[in-house]
Design a protein around this motif. Structure first.
Motif, PDB file in Angstrom:
ATOM      1  N   LEU A  29      52.194  54.043  40.833  1.00  0.00           N
ATOM      2  CA  LEU A  29      51.421  55.274  40.693  1.00  0.00           C
ATOM      3  C   LEU A  29      52.157  56.257  39.786  1.00  0.00           C
ATOM      4  N   ALA A  30      53.485  56.344  39.987  1.00  0.00           N
ATOM      5  CA  ALA A  30      54.283  57.209  39.109  1.00  0.00           C
ATOM      6  C   ALA A  30      54.177  56.739  37.664  1.00  0.00           C
ATOM      7  N   ARG A  31      54.204  55.402  37.484  1.00  0.00           N
ATOM      8  CA  ARG A  31      54.039  54.847  36.138  1.00  0.00           C
ATOM      9  C   ARG A  31      52.709  55.274  35.526  1.00  0.00           C
ATOM     10  N   VAL A 274      38.438  50.674  27.882  1.00  0.00           N
ATOM     11  CA  VAL A 274      39.396  49.645  28.295  1.00  0.00           C
ATOM     12  C   VAL A 274      40.484  50.266  29.164  1.00  0.00           C
ATOM     13  N   ALA A 275      41.040  51.396  28.717  1.00  0.00           N
ATOM     14  CA  ALA A 275      42.110  52.053  29.468  1.00  0.00           C
ATOM     15  C   ALA A 275      41.620  52.578  30.811  1.00  0.00           C
ATOM     16  N   SER A 276      40.418  53.171  30.850  1.00  0.00           N
ATOM     17  CA  SER A 276      39.913  53.729  32.106  1.00  0.00           C
ATOM     18  C   SER A 276      39.612  52.634  33.122  1.00  0.00           C
ATOM     19  N   LEU A 277      39.147  51.474  32.662  1.00  0.00           N
ATOM     20  CA  LEU A 277      38.990  50.334  33.564  1.00  0.00           C
ATOM     21  C   LEU A 277      40.339  49.926  34.141  1.00  0.00           C
ATOM     22  N   GLY A 278      41.376  49.962  33.301  1.00  0.00           N
ATOM     23  CA  GLY A 278      42.716  49.637  33.783  1.00  0.00           C
ATOM     24  C   GLY A 278      43.210  50.618  34.817  1.00  0.00           C
ATOM     25  N   TYR A 279      42.996  51.910  34.573  1.00  0.00           N
ATOM     26  CA  TYR A 279      43.398  52.934  35.546  1.00  0.00           C
ATOM     27  C   TYR A 279      42.653  52.748  36.863  1.00  0.00           C
ATOM     28  N   GLY A 280      41.327  52.578  36.778  1.00  0.00           N
ATOM     29  CA  GLY A 280      40.522  52.445  37.994  1.00  0.00           C
ATOM     30  C   GLY A 280      40.881  51.215  38.791  1.00  0.00           C
ATOM     31  N   SER A 282      43.722  49.608  38.741  1.00  0.00           N
ATOM     32  CA  SER A 282      45.070  49.740  39.304  1.00  0.00           C
ATOM     33  C   SER A 282      45.066  50.580  40.573  1.00  0.00           C
ATOM     34  N   LEU A 283      44.239  51.614  40.630  1.00  0.00           N
ATOM     35  CA  LEU A 283      44.161  52.426  41.852  1.00  0.00           C
ATOM     36  C   LEU A 283      43.572  51.616  43.006  1.00  0.00           C
TER      37      LEU A 283
END
Length: 533
Positions: A29-31, A274-280, A282-283
């Motif tokens: 999460l910090a990452r 692409v990045a927002s899918l990765g963020y979502g 990962s959460l």
């Protein structure tokens, strides 16, 4: 080993692993927070995310889920039968095979990196020459991590088979620290390339942190480890692992194909998809990892030993207990993430280059991913049960069908979302959740038939009160979000977690769920023993 002792052993090991996994998730999460503040949901991060998929695919194909699902049951079975010579010969042979195979594949993908990006990974980037060239360069850098992860993954299997869980469970945190180093120390001068080198450094940490513990095991069994540079193809156990890997390899390939399809589709959507899918994702995976992976990792050696010794009744009881336990955590986690998606994403990421538009993109992906936490968690446990029975074929067949549906769902839902005026990348997340739920359901039905039941009544008596308590929790969180809408995101989020957690636990106590009584009694005994000292 009695059923009660086996379940207690799983519970104790799961608790240990959960602590390490939570630490890893906090580090992750910090990452994510640091990366979001540094790069936002930018095209550069889209390129990094797409490039990282190649090295991750290689690792998972050769030494991740494929090798782990085949190696751990075989290695554990040999140890359970006191055939330690054969067990360590197997480990040595597979270490050589993993290193050789991943090194050759990494060189191959590095050479053909432009073709991989243009025709398979992200064809949408081909219309943007700078973004295309950046993706190719980042891909080549990160391929080094696949080899390091491969050996590290094998070490995880060896340590877990010896019921050593803490050190292997800390490896994800070490990996995240490498990326944090890349973002904080290297990126100011190297840009997104610093993040790519952070991946390589993190994979090195992932490998090296396990060395001291592994060397202790090697020292105890040094006389049993022979043929250091052999692939062991003449060894029956090595051949068995390769045969077991075959179906699982197909399964992992199908799952990774789905991720590649998602990146391919998202590369043609609005920038940052692409990045927002990765963020979502990962959460969602952070919650799923803390809930299910700890139990699954701890249960795998026990399931394997029970199968090797023919203890089907004990395995049935252990599996039912594991499934019931994760439902108590997965159901409220799903409800909570769905309701808190916007304030949570804003609280965690909205700073630096991560603006309000990025919040909406990521929260939209998280909404649909969060709906799949229960399916992902149940599937995590059930697949380990199949692997413990040396059956990699059944999960692969079911998974292949499910992931095929996932691809169809992704294309269809993206079009539906676009026609509704919604961000189409949300359809990709929904497709993943629906396909995973169908996969988990099919695995449950097959395993129930194989074990002549999985104590469904016992599991249901846990799922019903958990669902009721989660609904009450959801109503309270919704009310708090409505009346506290003027508060800042961090107050909304933290207060919601406290309110939701308190309401959920209180509701379970009112419904007289026995697990809470066991936990409370265990805590009281622990505190009493500490005071006695």
């Amino acid at each position: 080993m009695t059923e009660t002792n086996a379940n207690q052993q799983i519970a104790r090991a799961a608790g240990t692993v959960m602590i390490a996994i939570v630490l890893g998730q906090i580090t992750g999460l910090a990452r994510s927070i640091i990366v979001a503040g540094t790069f936002g949901a930018s095209p550069e991060l889209d390129a990094f995310t797409a490039a990282n998929r190649v090295s991750e695919t290689l690792f998972l194909l050769v030494a991740g889920g494929a090798l782990g699902s085949a190696f751990i049951p075989t290695f554990t079975g040999l140890l359970a039968k006191d055939e330690k010579d054969s067990a360590w010969r197997l480990a040595s042979s597979l270490a050589n095979a993993v290193t050789l195979t991943l090194s050759l594949l990494a060189l191959l993908f590095a050479f053909f990196a432009p073709q991989v990006v243009r025709y398979a990974l992200a064809p949408g980037f081909s219309e943007k020459p700078e973004l295309f060239a950046l993706t190719v360069s980042l891909l080549r850098i990160q391929l080094v991590s696949a080899v390091l992860f491969g050996l590290g993954g094998l070490m995880v299997g060896i340590l877990n088979a010896h019921k050593i869980f803490l050190v292997p469970a800390l490896t994800p945190a070490m990996y995240q620290l490498g990326i944090i180093f890349g973002a904080l120390v290297l990126s100011p001068s190297m840009g997104i390339y610093g993040l790519a080198w952070g991946v390589v450094i993190g994979s090195g940490f992932y490998l090296l942190v396990q060395f001291p513990t592994l060397l202790k095991l090697v020292a105890q069994h040094a006389t049993r480890i022979t043929h250091f540079f052999s692939l062991g193809l003449q060894d029956s156990n090595t051949r068995q692992v390769f045969l077991l890997m075959g179906p699982r390899l197909v399964g992992v390939a199908v799952v990774q194909l789905n991720f590649w399809v998602n990146i391919r589709l998202a590369s043609d959507m609005v920038e940052g998809s692409v990045a927002s899918l990765g963020y979502g994702f990962s959460l969602m995976i952070m919650a799923q990892a803390a809930i299910a992976q700890s139990v699954a990792i701890a249960a795998m050696p026990t399931f394997s030993a029970q199968h090797a010794l023919g203890q089907n009744d004990a395995m049935r009881a252990s599996l039912a207990s594991s499934l019931r336990g994760i439902l108590f955590m997965a159901i409220p986690a799903s409800v909570g993430l769905i309701l808190l998606r916007v304030p949570l994403v804003s609280f965690l990421f909205q700073r630096g280059k991560f603006d309000e538009h990025d919040v909406q993109l990521t929260a939209w992906a998280l909404l649909w991913y969060a709906a799949g936490i229960v399916g992902h968690s149940v599937m995590e446990i059930l697949t380990r049960a199949f692997y413990a029975q040396h059956d990699t074929k059944t999960p692969v067949i079911i998974g292949t069908i499910a992931m095929g549906l996932n691809v169809v769902f992704s294309i269809a839902f993206a079009k539906v979302f676009t026609s509704l005026g919604w961000f189409p990348h949300g359809g990709l997340a929904l497709a993943n959740s629906l396909a995973t739920a169908l996969e988990a359901t099919a695995l449950f039905i097959v395993m129930r038939k194989r074990l002549n039941g999985i104590e469904g009544g016992h599991i249901l008596r846990g799922a019903i009160p958990s669902t009721m308590a989660a609904l009450v929790m959801g109503l309270c969180i919704y009310g708090w979000l409505y009346f506290g809408s003027n508060f800042s995101a961090w107050i909304l989020t933290l207060a919601s977690v406290v309110i939701g957690g308190g309401v959920y636990v209180a509701a379970l106590f009112v419904l007289r769920v026995p697990e809470l009584t066991y936990i409370a009694s265990g805590v009281l005994r622990r505190l009493t023993s500490l005071r006695g000292r």
